[in-house]
Enzyme design. Structure first.
Site, PDB file in Angstrom:
ATOM      1  CG  ASP A  56      -0.226  -0.303   2.471  1.00 41.31           C
ATOM      2  OD1 ASP A  56      -0.802  -0.190   3.520  1.00 41.31           O
ATOM      3  OD2 ASP A  56       0.960  -0.678   2.399  1.00 41.31           O
ATOM      4  NE  ARG A 286      -4.296   0.633   4.137  1.00 41.67           N
ATOM      5  CZ  ARG A 286      -4.738  -0.481   3.586  1.00 41.67           C
ATOM      6  NH1 ARG A 286      -4.416  -1.633   4.132  1.00 41.67           N
ATOM      7  NH2 ARG A 286      -5.498  -0.451   2.513  1.00 41.67           N
ATOM      8  CE1 TYR A 294       3.599  -4.912   7.085  1.00 37.10           C
ATOM      9  CE2 TYR A 294       3.604  -2.539   7.366  1.00 37.10           C
ATOM     10  CZ  TYR A 294       3.469  -3.643   6.555  1.00 37.10           C
ATOM     11  OH  TYR A 294       3.199  -3.490   5.220  1.00 37.10           O
ATOM     12  N   PRO A 370       8.016  -6.371   3.936  1.00 39.68           N
ATOM     13  CG  PRO A 370       5.885  -6.811   4.839  1.00 39.68           C
ATOM     14  CD  PRO A 370       7.295  -7.349   4.768  1.00 39.68           C
TER      15      PRO A 370
END
Lengths: 717, 717
Positions: A56, A286, A294, A370
């Site tokens: 993202d 987001r 995470y 990531p």
């Protein structure tokens, strides 16, 4: 030409470019083909695109690239903007405290800053961009089952040396488990307002129903080029027998996409939280109120085989870990959008292509953690590097030599990325040092520095391609790349840049951007906005201050050379193509806008077209604007207005060459090294007789067709 | 509530708002209804929307308004930006020369500058915006044939006092001559690249085929409110027997939309060209290489009836006039997109509504010269003024008293516009004075001054609504408006502003915009970006510097009053509506962002929601940003950080009130004058027990449903 190639209706079984995989890398490639007018197909074995979760982050350079296709604004508007990183570390009592704040994007490196947006939206923007420029549509539920390359034909530009068998799946086969869960979950069935399923995805879902028409049938196609952008488990890579090199670590992380309910004050900042002994959390705020966490799972160990036991991991277990790490702050949620868990590993492919006919990009050739937000970005940038090269060869503009630079440039980036990620992951997953004597702990000062330096790396702006046929800089191309030899083979075409003429422009990096004004209409643009991704090279002349007679004279002479019938601008441009479709000529002068009009410039910089008149969009000036300040482009590029320079830019905005403003020969040699001379160049446009001889006004328009007319009065009756 | 009203499926024959005419004014109204969740229909007798020609300038204020609906960026990207106006006048030898340059948009008045884009695209943006928020679709080929208002029911809020008969036309009837020409011309049939027919219009054209299904049928509908936005020949206006007052002049102008082939150097600038004796030309550069020329036709006189003979006017005649005026420069074209001719006239409607039930907007109540680029802008702004008022009354939020302000505010604007246009047209169409003794000629100095002052007027930013129930400023509401009495009737609710507390904010004008940072995520926004058009009023508290203990104390007290169960925030908000759906509370403090978190603010400014946690999007700070500088909002608004202030903003961004930051009572009185107390207010949100008592982490999330999950490892197998 672009249009013609698209509408030629070749037999379905001969494709110039076949793309396998419709994730970000595959879609970027398809988008290039669409924007360059190249015949292509793109297939994906999945039945629909991604609706939840997945990568993202969109780095600055990715946004610049999306903008060159006209779609960055959609990500900029929809995405969450991350401005600040807060570092939280244990204090001397072992309680987490905010120890530092650093800007998320290093100020000044780009006109964009990092944003966060769900991958499914990025894919949507690509699908729209592709559809706006071509008939290419993603063919979903289509899986390759056989791949063959006839190596003996690899160097024949007209050959279709690749044979691929494609199997059309049934809907059931084409629906991966994850999507099935999603389809049965809340997202679709209860229509929550925060669903990632946007109205413009409806068509995509409807197309699913077409799957079964061709279900279980097979077809065999011939392709000139194939791109395997089919992910970490790449079928194409396996067919080629290429390996990923690297290994996994013992660190296991969980991911939660939730709307958090928390008293942690920095939950809308990007945060790196190191607890004293319970592990680490990274917070990524987001869009749509969501936050991605995470979360290091210290209670789940890797098993004997070095793999962790997935069945033990639940969202609840991940949340409990987060709660421990973030204590004494409290955190919970009522809405979870997606979750997963992964084990950190860093691997990179041994080869990125087979005979420069079958290429691999994205996760198929590099996997890593990531958390640095690199996966989707580097994948798209792989395909962005490759697309224009393949298009240029397919269109007969360039010879095949430029294709070798893909592996040289991108495998080197993947290697750098893996090194970066390895260090970053270790610093992130390690226990903070208690004091300077604690040698096993991680120094939080080192972590902060790594984060700051890492930010520039992660922005994508620092990418610096090595010397090659298409990057005229000093140094060894083998050392500067991944080890491939990509130097210009013919000594006669070797070109040496003069980097000091644009001391702040780095050859091999993307062209920096500052505001300039259009000479004809005074509109300010970021220079980068002029560099649209359409497959065109740019020769940018900075003639300096044209009230300086030496500069004016040099510029006039250059204009003559560039405008001549045998100039490289014409020799490499097909006869039926627009004058600026292979190499576009731009000028940025340093004088005052109001002292000039475009008619003070050589005609090469304002080419005449019999339908459109003169071109008003090639001449720019480094001057003050009415509403957006002064870009100080000369100063920021390090160009002396009393000397000027010439810069050659690749179709992907990377700097190929910096030289004297009037060194026509060097520029000619540069392009001659890899471009193909075209036959049937058209003569220069014939100018309206009106403007060559003294025809009286009114003599011309009599032959002019008025296409649409009306004579409605605007006055009320 | 908004959603509920839309999905209620009322009988088709009862409509809250019926909009007649789907041009810019009608679409703006429909868009408001969509964004406020009001039941509405919009009909237009034409079979398709406009594809060529027509009005095209978008002023700053219009772009601000479009941005409040999330569509300005589309116009900004697609439109041509006009930066500079060049004035060309005869020199002493009678030859035209550039005499002056002035900025097209006065620097600093708005974050947008004027752009030019074809009306059909603006309509497309509205159609998309409407479709994204509602089920409202333009019903084309539908014409009203009977209109009846039962005046005895006018003041009953629950009544549907208007009866309208709608006739569904056949496709032939629904295709006006102009569109037919267009459809048979080059635009559609030869698919020229520069066609105004964009891919997203395809659906629109397909819908044409549905016309004939209902052809020649009639239906009778009942409506609470009707808007006649049906153009200069307004059928609604004629039914009501309202007149336009004003007259025509003898000046006749032609219009050509062409891709010019010319050596005139300023053809991509907006130009006003006065020739010595051949008339004037105005140059408006447009998108897609087009240029619009307004050309004075001195050779075509008005006939006896004061009307000119249309049949004499051809594109060729218009071009020849331009060639004469622009000589010695040459101009011709090979592509003409559209052309027309008109006679200048200025007229304004006597009444803008019948009993505040049937309203008129746009060309239906004002016509004038197109050259100032005002027509489409003022029309949209009419409907922008009206829409939220009608929506608010229909939703039961406000009483009907606010509807009278529509005529008071907008008819006054129309009168001002007509005066401006009258003077401007005279200056534009007149012959330039030869010298100061030439009294019949127009002074070019006066013309330049008029142009400069006119620019501010034409920007729409200068609009200043008079005193009324919804604008708490000093002065006589009758004098400040069009003569209607719109003052607050109940003395107990009269409120007096204290303008000196925000000395650079003008009550009655739209709120100026400067950048502020979100306290929770450090993101910079233009303040105006926070003021989305969704029907919500805003109370903006500027508490000043909160490290100042007096300010902190006042702020805390105010927070208590605003957060109380009986505060006006709750009393006027329906029980089933979101806490911020009627009045949104925002704060902009003057301290340093990094010294605060949202938890330092009263909870009224960060309301808690059981699903979403605390609201992070209500508290802002006037501080430096990482990438976009410092907005200096307090300084630019003229607010003392040691004193602060409170500002009330209407749903259309106009300033209603400026007062002491903690004068809760004045704000309560202001809203009480026209808002309706709601029954069944919901209790305050119940906060997670987690955050009220010392619940251990992990006690809560057990009851939480995980909506979508997967546990795919990101590590390659």
């Amino acid at each position: 030409m672009a249009q013609a190639m698209n509408s030629e209706h070749r037999p379905n079984d001969k494709i110039d470019v076949l793309i396998i995989g419709a994730g970000p890398a595959g879609l970027m490639m398809a988008n290039w083909m669409a924007h360059c007018g190249v015949n292509a197909r793109i297939v994906d074995k999945r039945g629909t695109k991604v609706f939840n979760g997945q990568a993202d982050g969109l780095q600055c350079r990715t946004l610049e690239i999306l903008d060159s296709f006209g779609i960055a604004h959609r990500a900029w508007i929809e995405g969450n903007h991350m401005l600040e990183i807060c570092l939280w570390n244990p204090d001397k009592d072992g309680l987490i405290r905010r120890s530092d704040r650093i800007p998320d994007t290093t100020p000044g490196i780009s006109r964009f800053q990092q944003v966060v947006l769900h991958q499914g939206r990025i894919e949507r923007f690509f699908l729209d961009s592709i559809a706006s420029k071509s008939d290419i549509r993603v063919e979903r539920g289509v899986m390759p089952t056989k791949l063959d390359l006839d190596e003996s034909l690899a160097e024949d530009p007209d050959a279709y040396p690749i044979t691929v068998t494609l199997r059309h799946l049934s809907e059931e086969e084409a629906t991966p488990k994850q999507t099935a869960t999603s389809a049965n979950g809340s997202v679709i069935s209860d229509g929550l307002f925060r669903s990632n399923l946007s109205p413009d995805d409806t068509e995509d879902l409807l197309r699913k129903s077409e799957l079964n028409d061709k279900a279980n049938s097979e077809e065999t196609v011939k392709a000139k080029y194939v791109l395997g952008a089919d992910g970490a488990h790449s079928w194409v890579r396996n067919q080629l027998g290429f390996k990923l090199e690297g290994d996994s670590t013992d660190y296991i992380w969980g991911v939660l996409d939730i709307i958090p309910i928390t008293d942690f004050p920095d939950i809308r900042m990007r945060c790196a939280i190191h607890s004293a002994s319970s592990g680490s959390v990274m917070v990524i705020p987001r869009e749509n109120k969501l936050v991605r966490l995470y979360i290091q799972l210290t209670t789940v160990g890797a098993g004997n085989a070095g793999k962790f036991d997935r069945s033990k991991i639940t969202p609840d277990l991940i949340l409990r870990s987060a709660q421990k790490i973030m204590a004494p702050y409290k955190i919970t949620y009522r809405y979870c959008d997606w979750w997963t868990a992964y084990q950190i590993g860093q691997r990179v492919g041994t080869q990125f292509s087979a005979k420069e006919r079958i290429f691999l990009a994205g996760d198929a050739v590099h996997t890593h953690s990531p958390k640095a937000g690199q996966g989707m970005n580097v994948s798209m940038q792989d395909a962005y590097n490759l697309g224009w090269k393949v298009a240029s060869v397919v269109r007969g503009i360039s010879d095949r030599s430029i294709l070798k630079t893909y592996q040289s440039e991108r495998r080197r980036i993947a290697q750098d990325l893996i090194r970066f990620d390895h260090r970053f992951s270790r610093l992130f997953s390690g226990r903070p040092a208690k004091d300077v004597m604690d040698e096993e702990g991680i120094s939080m000062t080192e972590f902060k520095e790594a984060f700051e330096n890492g930010n520039l790396f992660a922005s994508g702006i620092a990418v610096n391609y090595g010397s090659s046929t298409i990057v005229a800089k000093s140094g060894d191309s083998v050392e500067q790349g991944d080890g491939s030899d990509v130097a210009t083979q013919n000594e006669a075409y070797k070109v040496t840049s003069k980097p000091s003429l644009a001391s702040k422009v780095e050859i091999g990096k993307r062209m920096p951007s500052f505001k300039v004004l259009n000479q004809g209409d005074a509109r300010p643009s970021h220079f980068q906005e002029l560099l649209r991704s359409n497959g065109t090279w740019r020769v940018v002349i900075f003639p300096g201050d044209l009230t300086n007679s030496r500069q004016a004279e040099r510029f006039t002479e250059l204009g003559k050379a560039l405008g001549a019938q045998n100039s490289f601008l014409r020799r490499f441009t097909p006869g039926d193509a627009r004058h600026d479709s292979v190499i576009e000529l731009l000028a940025v002068h340093a004088g005052h806008r109001q002292k000039f009009t475009i008619f003070d410039f050589p005609e090469a910089f304002r080419p005449f077209d019999d339908k459109d008149g003169w071109d008003y969009w090639k001449i720019f000036v480094d001057d003050n604007s009415y509403h957006e300040g002064h870009g100080h482009a000369y100063e920021n590029y390090g160009i002396d207005p009393g000397e000027g320079c010439a810069i050659i830019l690749r179709p992907d905005q990377y700097v190929s060459y910096v030289g004297s403003m009037d060194d026509y020969d060097a520029m000619d040699r540069f392009f001659s090294a890899f471009m193909i001379e075209q036959s049937g160049q058209k003569a220069g446009n014939v100018r309206e007789p009106l403007f060559d001889v003294g025809v009286a006004p009114g003599d011309i328009q009599e032959n002019v067709a008025v296409r649409v007319g009306s004579s409605t009065s605007l006055v009320a009756a």
